[in-house]
Structures are given as structure tokens and as C-alpha cells.
Design a protein around this motif. Structure first.
Motif, PDB file in Angstrom:
ATOM      1  N   LEU A  60      -2.624  -7.062   1.374  1.00  0.00           N
ATOM      2  CA  LEU A  60      -1.843  -5.342   2.535  1.00  0.00           C
ATOM      3  C   LEU A  60      -2.935  -4.963   3.485  1.00  0.00           C
ATOM      4  CD1 LEU A  60      -0.855  -4.012  -0.759  1.00  0.00           C
ATOM      5  CD2 LEU A  60       0.203  -5.243   0.828  1.00  0.00           C
ATOM      6  N   GLY A  61      -4.474  -5.534   3.509  1.00  0.00           N
ATOM      7  CA  GLY A  61      -4.747  -5.137   4.592  1.00  0.00           C
ATOM      8  C   GLY A  61      -6.201  -4.682   3.947  1.00  0.00           C
ATOM      9  N   ILE A  62      -7.402  -4.456   5.238  1.00  0.00           N
ATOM     10  CA  ILE A  62      -8.755  -4.548   4.443  1.00  0.00           C
ATOM     11  C   ILE A  62      -9.517  -3.151   3.779  1.00  0.00           C
ATOM     12  CG2 ILE A  62      -9.306  -2.299   6.324  1.00  0.00           C
ATOM     13  CD1 ILE A  62     -11.884  -4.761   7.107  1.00  0.00           C
ATOM     14  N   ASP A  63      -8.237  -1.927   3.316  1.00  0.00           N
ATOM     15  CA  ASP A  63      -8.262  -0.990   2.747  1.00  0.00           C
ATOM     16  C   ASP A  63      -9.317  -1.216   1.421  1.00  0.00           C
ATOM     17  OD1 ASP A  63      -8.631   1.313   4.748  1.00  0.00           O
ATOM     18  OD2 ASP A  63      -6.360   1.043   4.727  1.00  0.00           O
ATOM     19  N   PHE A  64      -8.552  -2.185   0.835  1.00  0.00           N
ATOM     20  CA  PHE A  64      -8.533  -2.940  -0.680  1.00  0.00           C
ATOM     21  C   PHE A  64     -10.147  -3.005  -1.005  1.00  0.00           C
ATOM     22  CE2 PHE A  64      -8.720  -6.100  -4.249  1.00  0.00           C
ATOM     23  CZ  PHE A  64      -9.052  -5.509  -5.259  1.00  0.00           C
ATOM     24  N   ALA A  65     -10.829  -3.690   0.020  1.00  0.00           N
ATOM     25  CA  ALA A  65     -12.053  -4.532   0.720  1.00  0.00           C
ATOM     26  C   ALA A  65     -12.453  -3.141   0.882  1.00  0.00           C
ATOM     27  CB  ALA A  65     -11.827  -5.175   1.177  1.00  0.00           C
ATOM     28  N   ARG A  66     -12.681  -2.313   1.437  1.00  0.00           N
ATOM     29  CA  ARG A  66     -13.588  -0.971   1.531  1.00  0.00           C
ATOM     30  C   ARG A  66     -13.826   0.227   0.455  1.00  0.00           C
ATOM     31  NH1 ARG A  66     -10.203   1.804   6.350  1.00  0.00           N
ATOM     32  NH2 ARG A  66     -12.354   2.793   6.222  1.00  0.00           N
ATOM     33  N   LEU A 366      -1.118   0.045  -3.082  1.00  0.00           N
ATOM     34  CA  LEU A 366      -2.543   0.029  -3.655  1.00  0.00           C
ATOM     35  C   LEU A 366      -2.309   0.320  -5.524  1.00  0.00           C
ATOM     36  CD1 LEU A 366      -5.094  -0.623  -1.373  1.00  0.00           C
ATOM     37  CD2 LEU A 366      -3.668  -2.750  -2.550  1.00  0.00           C
ATOM     38  N   VAL A 367      -1.593   1.583  -5.550  1.00  0.00           N
ATOM     39  CA  VAL A 367      -1.854   2.798  -6.791  1.00  0.00           C
ATOM     40  C   VAL A 367      -0.491   2.375  -6.961  1.00  0.00           C
ATOM     41  CG1 VAL A 367      -4.014   3.554  -6.021  1.00  0.00           C
ATOM     42  CG2 VAL A 367      -1.705   4.880  -5.246  1.00  0.00           C
TER      43      VAL A 367
END
Length: 400
Positions: A60-66, A366-367
Motif C-alpha cells: 500500500l506504499g512506503i508508510d508501513f515501512a516508515r 493499515l489500521v
């Protein structure tokens, strides 16, 4: 009655005939996912992402990894400060999928703690050639980072110190399916049924192995649960992740010191082994659709089964790991600062509004308690003789 959608591909017909006409469901699941020439994973047929078979948090994008990188950096700094003798700290991802989480974690770590980048190596553990080829295209673009592919056997021969991530991995391990009917327990199998010169797949009941009987006895004592639970229907089915204990054992040999984070579909034993859950937790995924028909399109779909939380923790404890805690993904990401990510989007300029809305949608997914937010995060630390205590920021109170 034969399901007309459960046609058996020719390659699988040969495997089942070689197995004597019927094989265990464990063998069936292993074949359709991991057969070198025809398996859903090994051929690289699996497509992860918004337009693929299913979405994962990293897709879904880089925010999960961040957000995850905040916790990973904490663990790496704790290990570095403890004075552990190691040339490099390792960031190990088991089953890296498309390789996006590994790449995005390195990018995020470089932003949060640039001094760490030269002190860590990225290790990708991938069994399937098709998936590795795709990962190489993603990870090979990283510059200034030590990275390599490995397997558990090689890691055991050269154990590492660092952080291990297993994101949506254990749910895809082949499982034994157990069938309770008429006061008896059976091992579920899969066999062939020929109709009008066409082969179809059907379930059959096989005799339980001694390992299955031991699992039932041990689990009844450990979980304080009756097998089967009271008031089940005439035919009640559940799963056993029989390879998870050895996975923890081997990983314990591969890690000298450090942490392990398991992120996966999981539920408490009281929910897992509930009389109302008559068909277990197994589900098939293809083209963004979940299907309870797990014999349909063999080798063309993903198969996944939830973990039992208490059983998983017990397997870890018995194989060299200390349990640090668990929570739902939604709570974990809020504790790591997801709300601040959402708040920052309020200052988006009008010409970036579309991208901001997409980012907001991804963060909320994500939540989402009905979706990815229900994933469970289970954290473990390698048992050692030192007194190192790792900080688990994701288990702390959410950041408002």
C-alpha cells in the motif's frame, strides 16, 4: 458430490497418482504453492498489490515501512549499545514477497538513523526462484547497502545478530487439516475422482498420524481446550501448523542475538478452536477475492490459514525464544506514530491533494479493524545469557 470448479490440472494428477491415489492436505497445499514447476509461489505467478491477487501492508506504499522502521531502529540501536561483537547487524526478512518491504525499510532507516546504514546488512530469505527474481529487480536498486539472499541452512552455518521480520509468512505454511466426525478424528486428504474422462479433486478421510495425536493431546493440556469442542456439527474441521515449531527451532540456531517480529493472520485459541468455526480458517485468494473453496484452481490461487496465538507463542518458547508481547497491527502502528502521519496530510497543498488522499486511504487501510488492522504483531527475543532488554515501542501507548 464433486465440485465442478475443482478440476485437477494434469501435473497434479501425476503427483497424486505417484502418492498412491490420495495425498494428505498438507502435501496438497505444499504442492499447489511450492511445486518448483507449477506452484503458485515458486513460478512467480503470485501478484501482490492493489491490482494483484491480494494486498499486503507493504504493497500500500512506503508508510508501513516508515512506521515499522521506527521499531526496527530501536532494536538495532539496543543491540549496538549492548556491545555485542559483530561486524554487521543483520536485518533479515523471511519470505520477502515482492521485495518492497525490505527496500522501503532500508530507505526509511537511512532517513531515521543514517549512521546505521553502514553498520547493517539486508538478508532476504527466499525459497522460490520465481519470487527471488522479482525481488532482485526491486532490491538491486539500493545503493550503499550491504545485501544478500540466503536460506535458513546457510544462516545456521553462519548465524547473525540483528532483527528478523516475518510479515505474512507463517500463514502460508502448509497445514495438516483435522476432521472430527462421529467421535473420531481423521487426517484430511485429497484424492482424484474421474468423471467423463476428466479428473476432479475431492477430500478424503485418512488415518491420523502419531504426530497429529500428540498435537491434540499436547494442545488440550496447553490450551485447556477440548478436542473437539462441545456442540460441534457433524463434521468439524480445523488446522495444525505442523512446521512452525521447527521453523522457530531453526531460526533460533540462525540468530545469535536479536529480535523476531511475526506479523500475520492470527487469533486466540478460544476463537480458533470454536465449535462455530466448523471449516477452520483456510481461505483461497485470487484477484482480490477470498474464496472458501480451497480446491478450486489448484496452483493458480494463494492458500492461507490463521495462526493460533497461544500455540505459536508456545512453539517459540520451547525453541529458544523469549516472548516480548503481541498486539493488533492497528494498535502497533498508532503506537509508532501513525496519527502524526495522518495529521501531516492536513497541510497538503491543493495541487498534491490527490496523492494526499491516496496516502490517507492507505494509512487508514493499515489500521482498519475489518482488514489489515486485525493482523497480529508477535515479538520475540532470542534467549541469551546477557541481560539485554529490547524496547518494544509498538507495545506502548499510542502516540496522539
Amino acid at each position: 458430490m464433486i465440485d465442478p470448479s475443482a478440476r485437477c490440472p494434469e501435473w497434479l494428477v501425476d503427483r497424486i497418482i505417484d502418492g498412491g491415489g490420495s495425498i494428505s492436505f498438507y502435501s496438497y497445499m505444499n504442492l499447489v504453492l511450492n511445486d518448483p514447476e507449477n506452484g503458485f509461489y515458486s513460478t512467480g505467478r503470485l501478484n501482490i498489490g492493489r491490482d494483484g491477487d491480494f494486498c499486503t501492508s507493504p504493497s500500500l506504499g512506503i508508510d508501513f515501512a516508515r512506521l515499522l522502521a521506527i521499531q526496527v531502529v530501536d532494536w538495532l540501536f539496543d543491540l549496538e549499545k549492548s556491545g555485542i561483537e559483530s561486524e554487521l547487524l543483520s536485518l533479515v526478512e523471511i519470505g520477502p514477497g515482492e521485495g518492497t518491504l525490505s527496500r522501503d525499510l532500508i530507505v526509511a532507516i537511512a532517513e531515521i538513523a543514517p549512521a546505521l546504514i553502514g553498520k547493517i546488512e539486508l538478508v532476504l530469505v527466499e525459497l522460490n526462484v520465481g519470487m527471488r527474481e522479482r525481488q532482485e529487480k526491486v532490491v538491486n536498486n539500493l545503493e550503499g547497502t550491504n545485501y544478500r539472499w540466503s536460506n535458513i541452512e546457510d544462516l545456521i552455518s553462519r548465524p547473525v545478530t540483528g532483527v528478523v521480520i516475518a510479515n505474512e509468512v507463517l500463514d502460508a505454511f502448509p497445514v495438516e487439516r483435522l476432521v472430527f466426525t462421529e467421535n473420531k478424528v481423521f487426517r484430511q486428504g485429497v484424492s482424484l475422482k474421474k468423471i467423463n474422462d476428466e479428473n476432479f479433486l475431492e477430500f478424503v478421510d485418512l488415518s491420523p498420524t502419531s504426530a497429529i495425536m500428540k498435537f491434540l493431546k499436547d494442545s488440550s493440556s496447553l490450551l485447556n481446550i477440548e478436542f473437539p469442542p462441545k456442540d460441534i456439527c457433524n463434521r468439524w474441521v480445523t488446522e495444525w501448523h505442523c512446521d512452525v515449531p521447527s521453523w522457530f527451532r531453526n531460526l533460533s540456531k540462525a540468530v545469535i542475538n536479536g529480535s523476531l517480529l511475526v506479523v500475520d493472520y492470527a487469533m486466540e485459541s478460544k476463537r480458533y478452536y470454536n465449535a462455530m468455526r466448523k471449516d477452520g480458517t483456510l481461505i483461497s485468494y485470487s484477484n482480490q477475492e477470498a474464496n472458501p473453496n480451497i480446491l478450486k484452481d489448484a496452483g493458480l490461487c494463494d492458500l492461507t490459514a490463521h495462526l493460533c496465538i497461544e500455540s505459536t507463542i508456545n512453539y517459540a518458547l520451547k525453541n529458544g525464544w523469549k516472548f516480548m508481547g503481541e498486539t493488533r497491527q492497528g494498535q502497533a502502528l498508532l503506537a509508532l506514530g501513525l496519527s502524526s502521519f495522518l495529521y501531516s496530510l492536513q497541510n497538503t497543498k491543493s495541487n498534491d491533494l490527490s496523492a494526499a488522499l491516496n496516502q490517507r486511504e492507505s494509512l487508514l487501510r493499515l489500521v482498519d479493524p475489518m482488514g489489515l488492522g486485525e493482523f497480529r504483531w508477535l515479538a520475540f527475543q532470542k534467549e541469551t545469557s546477557n541481560n539485554l532488554i529490547l524496547r518494544n515501542r509498538f507495545l506502548e501507548d499510542p502516540i496522539s
